[in-house]
Scaffold this motif. Structure first.
Motif, short mmCIF file in Angstrom:
data_model
loop_
_atom_site.label_atom_id
_atom_site.label_comp_id
_atom_site.label_asym_id
_atom_site.label_seq_id
_atom_site.Cartn_x
_atom_site.Cartn_y
_atom_site.Cartn_z
N MET A 39 -16.49 2.45 -7.99
CA MET A 39 -17.11 1.26 -7.43
C MET A 39 -16.24 0.06 -7.78
O MET A 39 -15.79 -0.09 -8.90
N SER A 40 -16.02 -0.79 -6.81
CA SER A 40 -15.21 -1.98 -7.07
C SER A 40 -16.05 -3.02 -7.82
O SER A 40 -17.27 -3.03 -7.74
N TYR A 41 -15.37 -3.84 -8.57
CA TYR A 41 -16.12 -4.83 -9.34
C TYR A 41 -16.77 -5.87 -8.43
O TYR A 41 -17.74 -6.49 -8.82
N TYR A 42 -16.27 -6.02 -7.22
CA TYR A 42 -16.88 -6.99 -6.31
C TYR A 42 -18.33 -6.59 -6.04
O TYR A 42 -19.23 -7.42 -6.02
N ARG A 43 -18.54 -5.31 -5.84
CA ARG A 43 -19.89 -4.81 -5.58
C ARG A 43 -20.77 -4.96 -6.82
O ARG A 43 -21.94 -5.29 -6.73
N ARG A 44 -20.19 -4.71 -7.99
CA ARG A 44 -20.96 -4.86 -9.23
C ARG A 44 -21.40 -6.30 -9.41
O ARG A 44 -22.51 -6.56 -9.88
N LEU A 45 -20.54 -7.25 -9.07
CA LEU A 45 -20.92 -8.66 -9.19
C LEU A 45 -22.17 -8.94 -8.35
O LEU A 45 -23.11 -9.57 -8.81
N ARG A 46 -22.15 -8.48 -7.12
CA ARG A 46 -23.30 -8.69 -6.24
C ARG A 46 -24.54 -7.96 -6.74
O ARG A 46 -25.63 -8.53 -6.79
N ASP A 47 -24.37 -6.71 -7.13
CA ASP A 47 -25.51 -5.93 -7.60
C ASP A 47 -26.15 -6.55 -8.84
O ASP A 47 -27.38 -6.63 -8.93
N LEU A 48 -25.33 -6.98 -9.78
CA LEU A 48 -25.87 -7.62 -10.99
C LEU A 48 -26.62 -8.90 -10.64
O LEU A 48 -27.71 -9.16 -11.15
N ARG A 49 -26.04 -9.69 -9.75
CA ARG A 49 -26.70 -10.94 -9.35
C ARG A 49 -28.05 -10.65 -8.70
O ARG A 49 -29.06 -11.26 -9.05
N GLU A 50 -28.06 -9.68 -7.79
CA GLU A 50 -29.31 -9.36 -7.11
C GLU A 50 -30.32 -8.74 -8.07
O GLU A 50 -31.52 -9.02 -7.96
N ASP A 51 -29.86 -7.92 -9.00
CA ASP A 51 -30.77 -7.31 -9.98
C ASP A 51 -31.44 -8.36 -10.86
O ASP A 51 -32.53 -8.13 -11.39
N HIS A 52 -30.80 -9.50 -11.02
CA HIS A 52 -31.35 -10.58 -11.83
C HIS A 52 -32.04 -11.65 -10.96
O HIS A 52 -32.35 -12.74 -11.43
N ASP A 53 -32.26 -11.32 -9.69
CA ASP A 53 -32.95 -12.20 -8.74
C ASP A 53 -32.32 -13.59 -8.68
O ASP A 53 -33.02 -14.62 -8.69
N LEU A 54 -31.00 -13.61 -8.62
CA LEU A 54 -30.26 -14.86 -8.51
C LEU A 54 -29.56 -14.90 -7.17
O LEU A 54 -29.23 -13.86 -6.59
N ASN A 55 -29.31 -16.10 -6.68
CA ASN A 55 -28.53 -16.23 -5.44
C ASN A 55 -27.13 -16.73 -5.77
O ASN A 55 -26.85 -17.14 -6.90
N THR A 104 -19.14 -21.19 -1.86
CA THR A 104 -18.16 -20.47 -1.04
C THR A 104 -17.08 -19.81 -1.89
O THR A 104 -16.63 -18.71 -1.57
N GLN A 105 -16.70 -20.46 -2.98
CA GLN A 105 -15.71 -19.86 -3.88
C GLN A 105 -16.28 -18.61 -4.53
O GLN A 105 -15.63 -17.57 -4.58
N TYR A 106 -17.53 -18.70 -5.02
CA TYR A 106 -18.14 -17.52 -5.63
C TYR A 106 -18.28 -16.40 -4.61
O TYR A 106 -18.04 -15.23 -4.92
N SER A 107 -18.64 -16.73 -3.40
CA SER A 107 -18.78 -15.74 -2.35
C SER A 107 -17.47 -14.98 -2.15
O SER A 107 -17.48 -13.76 -1.92
N ARG A 108 -16.36 -15.65 -2.26
CA ARG A 108 -15.05 -14.99 -2.12
C ARG A 108 -14.82 -13.97 -3.23
O ARG A 108 -14.19 -12.94 -3.00
N TYR A 109 -15.34 -14.23 -4.42
CA TYR A 109 -15.21 -13.25 -5.51
C TYR A 109 -16.04 -12.00 -5.19
O TYR A 109 -15.57 -10.89 -5.39
N GLU A 110 -17.25 -12.20 -4.70
CA GLU A 110 -18.11 -11.05 -4.37
C GLU A 110 -17.57 -10.24 -3.21
O GLU A 110 -17.80 -9.05 -3.13
N ARG A 111 -16.89 -10.87 -2.28
CA ARG A 111 -16.32 -10.17 -1.14
C ARG A 111 -14.99 -9.51 -1.47
O ARG A 111 -14.49 -8.70 -0.69
N GLY A 112 -14.39 -9.91 -2.59
CA GLY A 112 -13.10 -9.36 -2.96
C GLY A 112 -11.94 -10.10 -2.32
O GLY A 112 -10.81 -9.62 -2.36
N SER A 113 -12.20 -11.27 -1.75
CA SER A 113 -11.13 -12.06 -1.16
C SER A 113 -10.21 -12.63 -2.24
O SER A 113 -9.02 -12.83 -2.00
#
Length: 75
Positions: free
Chosen positions: A1-17, A30-39
């Motif tokens: 699993m790529s860490y980009y997906r883990r970032l998103r999963d952890l955020r969602e598991d903690h009910d954060l946007n 937008t910058q954080y979104s780029r980290y989650e997408r792997g850009s």
């Protein structure tokens, strides 16, 4: 699993946007979104702060382990 997906999963598991995490890191959503997408690769200092926030290890976020428990590091 790529860490980009883990970032998103952890955020969602903690009910954060993304905006809440971006505010925590002091960056734009937008910058954080780029980290989650792997850009872009996430900076090390942000990675450490997120591991502390989620009470896990950087190795877990990076996919080096599947154990979400943080290390018991004592100086």
């Amino acid at each position: 699993m790529s860490y980009y997906r883990r970032l998103r999963d952890l955020r969602e598991d903690h009910d954060l946007n993304q905006q809440q995490i971006a505010d925590f890191l002091g960056i734009h959503q937008t910058q954080y979104s780029r980290y989650e997408r792997g850009s872009y690769d996430i900076p090390t200092d942000f990675l450490i702060r997120l591991a502390d926030l989620y009470k896990t290890s950087t190795d877990y976020i990076l996919g080096r382990t599947d154990n979400p428990k943080p290390y018991n590091c004592k100086p």
